[in-house]
Design a protein around this motif. Structure first.
Motif, short mmCIF file in Angstrom:
data_model
loop_
_atom_site.label_atom_id
_atom_site.label_comp_id
_atom_site.label_asym_id
_atom_site.label_seq_id
_atom_site.Cartn_x
_atom_site.Cartn_y
_atom_site.Cartn_z
N GLY A 113 3.59 40.06 28.37
CA GLY A 113 4.53 41.16 28.28
C GLY A 113 4.52 42.02 27.03
O GLY A 113 5.05 43.11 27.04
N TYR A 114 3.94 41.52 25.93
CA TYR A 114 3.80 42.40 24.78
C TYR A 114 2.60 41.95 23.97
O TYR A 114 2.00 40.92 24.25
CB TYR A 114 5.08 42.48 23.96
N GLY B 273 9.10 37.48 28.96
CA GLY B 273 7.97 38.42 28.92
C GLY B 273 8.01 39.38 30.09
O GLY B 273 7.75 40.58 29.95
N ALA B 274 8.35 38.84 31.24
CA ALA B 274 8.41 39.66 32.45
C ALA B 274 9.84 39.83 32.93
O ALA B 274 10.68 38.94 32.75
CB ALA B 274 7.58 39.02 33.56
N ILE C 236 16.34 40.12 31.73
CA ILE C 236 17.33 40.96 32.43
C ILE C 236 16.83 42.41 32.48
O ILE C 236 17.24 43.18 33.37
CB ILE C 236 18.72 40.85 31.75
N VAL C 237 15.94 42.75 31.56
CA VAL C 237 15.33 44.09 31.58
C VAL C 237 14.22 44.10 32.63
O VAL C 237 13.32 43.25 32.59
CB VAL C 237 14.77 44.43 30.18
N GLY C 238 14.27 45.05 33.54
CA GLY C 238 13.35 45.07 34.68
C GLY C 238 11.89 45.01 34.29
O GLY C 238 11.08 44.34 34.94
N ALA C 239 11.52 45.70 33.22
CA ALA C 239 10.11 45.75 32.80
C ALA C 239 9.79 44.70 31.74
O ALA C 239 8.69 44.69 31.18
CB ALA C 239 9.76 47.13 32.29
N GLY C 240 10.72 43.80 31.46
CA GLY C 240 10.45 42.72 30.51
C GLY C 240 10.36 43.21 29.08
O GLY C 240 11.05 44.15 28.68
N ILE D 102 10.27 49.26 23.57
CA ILE D 102 11.47 50.09 23.58
C ILE D 102 12.31 49.88 24.83
O ILE D 102 13.52 50.08 24.82
CB ILE D 102 11.06 51.59 23.42
N VAL D 103 11.66 49.44 25.90
CA VAL D 103 12.37 49.27 27.17
C VAL D 103 13.53 48.28 27.02
O VAL D 103 14.53 48.37 27.71
CB VAL D 103 11.38 48.80 28.25
#
Ligand SMILES: [Zn+2]
Length: 390
Positions: free
Chosen positions: A72-73, A96-97, A123-127, A131-132
């Protein structure tokens, strides 16, 4: 007629620490068909295809690292490359995801790894795509919970992390998704004057949720008298778990030592491993455990918090044990005495006398890491070998 062996592998003469079964004693461990077949004071050598002498070493369940980064990063590490040399047979990727890219994570990393990879869904859709993680419109608990329910064998919880904003969207979204899917949430705390650590622990997290980075510089541990906050102990009493999550910024001797001295020890030991913590301060499981041991934690406790307690935290109680019938995930450690040093997240060092070093890691019955080749036959007694089977 060829005689079939009762066991594929017999680890003989080691000191077994298996907290889930209350074992802290010399025991032999026998493995058959990838499972633990027997743990006993004496198991007949004649019944085993391969016998490995582990006298003088500690035999434990394969470690469970509940906070790692495998996707994821830019700074993530591969589960096998990190886990196997360190006695870790289960890693939990911490966010990560998210629901938008979990299936990509599964096909590209989880399904390709020999180490068992479980996941906390961000919890963030794009992991964890930079910045997301600050974008509250990405924090949608419903699709997050749906993805958890679609992969109940692999996704063990929700992760909320790195959110700097003034609101509770990240934490509360993770808790809502956790409620809907019946799983716990792992939460980190980023300081903000409008969101206090006390409110997080007492009003927002549920019993069973885990706060990671308990010894982090950004986590407020102490009151004005230098004592661990009463609200932290209250939170522990109401069932909030406290996890190490060593990482690049969350293990400081100047925080960990007074916390340990005041009895504020971790429920679970984890590493938050990524490229920024792997080399310096070298926050692997055996090294993180060694740091805690040198700060006063008995070896048995360090093993307990890295196996049984970790399994309980992620609601996988069949993992982290050497119970007969369990998948044979086993680690063999040397508990060395000498003149050692460890480095913390501030890159300061501490002289120390004890160090755990992983010699063998067995995953599902196969020895996939073997520091000194003790599970392998000698080259000059192996005939015309090309490649010997594991
Ligand atoms: Zn992390």
């Amino acid at each position: 007629m060829a005689r079939t062996s009762a066991y594929d592998l017999l680890l003989r003469g080691g000191h077994v620490i298996d907290p889930a079964n209350g074992i802290d004693a010399r025991r032999d461990v026998a493995i058959r068909n990838g499972k633990i077949a027997a743990v006993d004071a004496r198991i007949a050598v004649s019944g085993a295809t391969k016998v490995v002498d582990v006298r003088g070493k500690y035999v434990t369940p394969g470690l469970i690292d509940i906070h790692t980064h495998s996707f994821g990063y830019a700074a993530w590490t591969f589960p096998d490359e990190y886990g196997l040399p360190n006695g870790v047979t289960t890693v939990v990727d911490a966010g990560g995801a998210g629901w938008k890219n979990f299936e990509q994570f599964k096909s590209s990393i989880i399904d390709q790894s020999q180490v068992r990879v479980l996941a906390l869904l961000n919890i963030v859709g794009a992991g964890m795509l930079g910045i997301v993680e600050q974008d509250v419109t990405e924090m949608q608990h419903e699709p997050c919970a749906e993805m958890v329910k679609a992969y109940p064998d692999t996704i063990v919880g929700i992760k909320a992390a790195h959110h700097d904003g003034p609101g509770w969207e990240s934490v509360d979204g993770a808790v809502k998704a956790g409620d809907a899917a019946g799983v716990f949430a792992m939460i980190d705390y980023h300081r903000h004057p409008k969101r206090t650590y006390k409110e997080l622990l007492l009003d927002h997290m549920r019993p069973g949720d885990v706060h990671t980075h308990m010894y982090g510089l950004h986590t407020p541990q102490f009151d004005e008298r230098g004592k661990v906050h009463k609200f932290i102990r209250d939170a522990r009493r109401r069932g909030v778990g406290f996890d190490v999550g060593h990482g690049g910024g969350s293990f400081w001797f100047r925080i960990a030592k007074p916390c340990m001295d005041q009895g504020f020890q971790p429920d679970t030991i984890s590493t938050d491993v990524h490229k920024g913590s792997f080399f310096l301060p070298r926050g692997t499981m055996p090294i993180t455990m060694s740091k805690l041991i040198n700060l006063g934690m008995p070896l048995r406790e360090a093993i307990d918090r890295s196996t049984r307690h970790a399994a309980r935290a992620i609601n996988r109680p069949k993992l982290g044990t050497l119970s007969v019938g369990a998948e044979a995930d086993v680690a063999v450690f040397e508990f060395e005495t000498g003149d050692f040093g460890f480095v913390d997240s501030g890159l300061a060092s501490m002289r120390a006398t004890r160090r755990l070093t992983c010699h063998v890691t067995i995953r599902a019955g196969k020895a996939l890491w073997d520091l000194n080749g003790i599970t392998r036959p000698a080259w000059d007694k192996s005939g015309e070998y090309i490649r010997l089977p594991v």
